[in-house]
Motif scaffolding. Structure first.
Motif, PDB file in Angstrom:
ATOM      1  N   LYS A 115      50.159  30.761   9.819  1.00 11.79           N
ATOM      2  CA  LYS A 115      49.043  30.134  10.530  1.00 11.79           C
ATOM      3  C   LYS A 115      49.174  28.614  10.536  1.00 11.79           C
ATOM      4  N   ALA A 116      49.618  28.040   9.427  1.00 12.29           N
ATOM      5  CA  ALA A 116      49.777  26.588   9.346  1.00 12.29           C
ATOM      6  C   ALA A 116      50.794  26.090  10.366  1.00 12.29           C
ATOM      7  N   MET A 117      51.906  26.803  10.523  1.00 17.33           N
ATOM      8  CA  MET A 117      52.914  26.400  11.509  1.00 17.33           C
ATOM      9  C   MET A 117      52.374  26.533  12.931  1.00 17.33           C
ATOM     10  N   LEU A 118      51.605  27.586  13.184  1.00 19.64           N
ATOM     11  CA  LEU A 118      51.003  27.743  14.510  1.00 19.64           C
ATOM     12  C   LEU A 118      50.055  26.594  14.824  1.00 19.64           C
ATOM     13  N   LEU A 119      49.252  26.207  13.849  1.00 19.83           N
ATOM     14  CA  LEU A 119      48.300  25.129  14.073  1.00 19.83           C
ATOM     15  C   LEU A 119      49.018  23.810  14.351  1.00 19.83           C
ATOM     16  N   LEU A 120      50.065  23.506  13.603  1.00 24.34           N
ATOM     17  CA  LEU A 120      50.796  22.261  13.821  1.00 24.34           C
ATOM     18  C   LEU A 120      51.450  22.223  15.192  1.00 24.34           C
ATOM     19  N   SER A 121      51.894  23.375  15.683  1.00 24.95           N
ATOM     20  CA  SER A 121      52.559  23.405  16.992  1.00 24.95           C
ATOM     21  C   SER A 121      51.638  22.947  18.125  1.00 24.95           C
ATOM     22  N   LEU A 122      50.323  23.072  17.937  1.00 27.43           N
ATOM     23  CA  LEU A 122      49.380  22.676  18.984  1.00 27.43           C
ATOM     24  C   LEU A 122      49.371  21.171  19.216  1.00 27.43           C
ATOM     25  N   ALA A 123      49.917  20.391  18.284  1.00 22.53           N
ATOM     26  CA  ALA A 123      49.996  18.942  18.478  1.00 22.53           C
ATOM     27  C   ALA A 123      50.897  18.574  19.644  1.00 22.53           C
ATOM     28  N   GLY A 124      51.743  19.504  20.073  1.00 19.13           N
ATOM     29  CA  GLY A 124      52.618  19.210  21.194  1.00 19.13           C
ATOM     30  C   GLY A 124      51.892  19.024  22.509  1.00 19.13           C
ATOM     31  N   LEU A 125      50.707  19.609  22.661  1.00 19.82           N
ATOM     32  CA  LEU A 125      49.993  19.532  23.943  1.00 19.82           C
ATOM     33  C   LEU A 125      49.542  18.109  24.286  1.00 19.82           C
ATOM     34  N   PRO A 126      48.810  17.387  23.405  1.00 22.69           N
ATOM     35  CA  PRO A 126      48.458  16.003  23.751  1.00 22.69           C
ATOM     36  C   PRO A 126      49.667  15.091  23.865  1.00 22.69           C
ATOM     37  N   LEU A 127      50.719  15.362  23.094  1.00 23.14           N
ATOM     38  CA  LEU A 127      51.912  14.530  23.195  1.00 23.14           C
ATOM     39  C   LEU A 127      52.555  14.664  24.575  1.00 23.14           C
ATOM     40  N   LEU A 128      52.562  15.860  25.124  1.00 23.84           N
ATOM     41  CA  LEU A 128      53.115  16.058  26.470  1.00 23.84           C
ATOM     42  C   LEU A 128      52.343  15.250  27.502  1.00 23.84           C
ATOM     43  N   LEU A 129      51.026  15.231  27.402  1.00 26.12           N
ATOM     44  CA  LEU A 129      50.212  14.488  28.367  1.00 26.12           C
ATOM     45  C   LEU A 129      50.441  12.986  28.240  1.00 26.12           C
ATOM     46  N   LEU A 130      50.462  12.478  27.013  1.00 25.27           N
ATOM     47  CA  LEU A 130      50.678  11.048  26.822  1.00 25.27           C
ATOM     48  C   LEU A 130      52.084  10.616  27.224  1.00 25.27           C
ATOM     49  N   GLY A 131      53.039  11.519  27.091  1.00 25.07           N
ATOM     50  CA  GLY A 131      54.414  11.189  27.430  1.00 25.07           C
ATOM     51  C   GLY A 131      54.623  10.871  28.895  1.00 25.07           C
ATOM     52  N   LEU A 132      53.735  11.331  29.745  1.00 24.17           N
ATOM     53  CA  LEU A 132      53.863  11.056  31.172  1.00 24.17           C
ATOM     54  C   LEU A 132      53.657   9.581  31.497  1.00 24.17           C
ATOM     55  N   PHE A 133      53.026   8.817  30.586  1.00 18.12           N
ATOM     56  CA  PHE A 133      52.650   7.437  30.886  1.00 18.12           C
ATOM     57  C   PHE A 133      53.538   6.403  30.188  1.00 18.12           C
ATOM     58  N   VAL A 134      54.544   6.836  29.445  1.00 14.69           N
ATOM     59  CA  VAL A 134      55.384   5.876  28.734  1.00 14.69           C
ATOM     60  C   VAL A 134      56.450   5.309  29.660  1.00 14.69           C
ATOM     61  N   SER A 135      57.073   4.220  29.210  1.00 13.67           N
ATOM     62  CA  SER A 135      58.089   3.536  30.005  1.00 13.67           C
ATOM     63  C   SER A 135      59.425   4.273  29.935  1.00 13.67           C
ATOM     64  N   ASP A 136      60.201   4.162  31.013  1.00 12.99           N
ATOM     65  CA  ASP A 136      61.565   4.691  31.063  1.00 12.99           C
ATOM     66  C   ASP A 136      62.483   3.512  31.386  1.00 12.99           C
TER      67      ASP A 136
END
Length: 441
Positions: A189-210
């Motif tokens: 369960k702990a690993m499943l919960l930590l994996s959910l952190a990927g969702l906000p990171l994906l959204l924020l990643g769209l706005f970073v510089s390349d």
């Protein structure tokens, strides 16, 4: 080490000042890498439960922490870094974040140890592929005079995430038990919960510089050939790997197994060990950064190109007594003090490694160079926990803390020896090259 870089056909100037977007991009990359690294700290805290669930030996756990956690991940990361050298680094990073979240979920529900091992190895690929790409981007985002600071700032954010996995491990398990309704073991369960952190990171990643790949005006053209670069700089690269690789072998003999070793040696509870190691990891990983920056600035004025390998060799020697004292400590507090001291001096040495590699490698080969370096060094990293676990099983009758010390000390001696040779080679190069005088400015 002399700088060897490749000028792109359309060379972009190195930025003279910070931009807000560049600062935010480096901050986002540090937070993202920290969250990804936190799963390693969490896994270290959960090792006892994982070992019990799958009924595996110490040697098998050592292989999980070394082979799956480091070697496999860094090996497969090399072609991904090659892709990032040719395509948009931002798009590759977003893909790696999505893959990490998915693989964390798959690892959590693996019904057998071989499948769990494969899932953790695949997750390690995403983590090890991301770090070389980030270090290839920092010279293109940060002004040259602030490059060391940017490298250390990224390392600090990554270290904070790694320590959070230790410190909040018990809290993550408790929260997962309350929030995840599945009828599975708490560590899953702990690993499943930590994996959910990927969702906000994906959204924020769209706005970073390349950022575009930048090259200095005096860059030397290698024709984009990795082979030509390695032929030209094979001795410097070999010594660099010897210093950093041996040092990491010693660190990884301790870091992924220390929670299990302390729990077994002193009968300590999971919660206090996790909190203590979280604090120790955070303080040593971040506290060493200003020390490393100060030593780099101070010694580079006097020793030029030899300063960084000199710092690494001195730190490797300084870590030996702390590793040796782990054999005779008689309580958990003294053991934690030795662990913290060991990690502080080794982290001080490792803090300058990315800057050294950026100086050594061409701009258009930088992601690949970092990935290949990570793979080669990961061989040393995998050896550390594997040898320690095997010694515990076969020779020391389960005394894992002693096995860690016996594994780390020879690796530290080898690192110091390679550092001394690197110091002498860099000093000779500095005397015969204008780059040596420039390094002192």
């Amino acid at each position: 080490m002399a700088v060897l870089a490749t000028a792109p056909r359309e060379a972009h100037a190195i930025p003279a000042v910070w931009s807000l977007r560049a600062l935010l991009t480096i901050g986002f990359l540090g937070v993202t890498a920290g969250i990804q690294m936190s799963d390693r700290g969490l896994q270290a805290i959960l090792l006892s439960a994982i070992q019990h669930s799958f009924a595996v030996s110490d040697a098998t756990i050592g292989a999980l922490q070394g082979l799956a956690g480091v070697l496999v991940g860094s090996a497969v990361a090399v072609p991904l870094a090659r892709l990032a050298d040719r395509l948009s680094r931002k798009r590759v990073l977003i893909g790696l974040i999505a893959a990490w979240a998915a693989l964390m979920m798959l690892s959590a529900v693996a019904p057998s140890f071989p499948l769990f091992f494969v899932g953790r190895a695949a997750s390690g690929v995403t983590e090890f592929a991301m770090i070389p790409i980030v270090y290839s981007m920092i010279p293109d985002l940060a002004p040259e005079r602030h490059r060391v600071t940017a490298n250390l700032g990224f390392a600090a954010l990554m270290a904070a995430g790694a320590s959070a996995g230790f410190y909040f491990g018990e809290a993550i398990v408790a929260a997962a038990n309350a929030l995840v309704p599945c009828a599975i073991e708490p560590w899953r369960k702990a690993m499943l919960l930590l994996s959910l952190a990927g969702l906000p990171l994906l959204l924020l990643g769209l706005f970073v510089s390349d950022p575009p790949r930048r090259a200095a005006a005096d860059a030397v053209d290698t024709g984009g050939s990795l082979g030509l670069f390695l032929r030209a700089r094979w001795q410097a690269v070999g010594l660099f790997v010897g210093v950093a690789g041996s040092l990491m072998s010693a660190v990884q003999a301790l870091n992924p197994l220390i929670a299990l070793a302390l729990e077994r040696r002193f009968g300590a509870d999971l919660g206090p060990i996790g909190h203590a190691l979280g604090i120790v990891t955070l303080l040593t990983s971040i506290g060493c950064l200003p020390v490393a920056g100060f030593l780099d600035r101070t010694l580079r004025r006097r020793f030029g190109l030899a300063a960084r390998p000199l710092i690494m060799g001195a730190c490797a020697l300084a870590a030996i007594p702390f590793a040796a004292l782990l054999i005779i400590v008689d309580d958990v507090d003294h053991a934690l003090l030795m662990v913290g001291s060991f990690l502080f001096v080794t982290c001080t040495a490792n803090a300058l490694v990315p800057t050294m590699l950026q100086d050594l490698t061409p701009a258009t080969l930088r992601a690949r160079s970092f990935a290949i370096w990570s793979f080669v060094v990961s061989i040393f990293c995998a050896v550390g926990p594997l040898i320690a676990g095997s010694l515990s099983d076969l020779a020391l009758h389960g005394r894992l803390l002693e096995a860690i010390a016996v594994t780390a000390i020879p690796a530290l001696i080898l690192s110091a020896g390679c550092a001394m040779r690197s110091v002498l080679a860099a000093a000779r190069a500095g005397e015969s090259s204008p780059a040596g005088a420039a390094a002192r400015d």
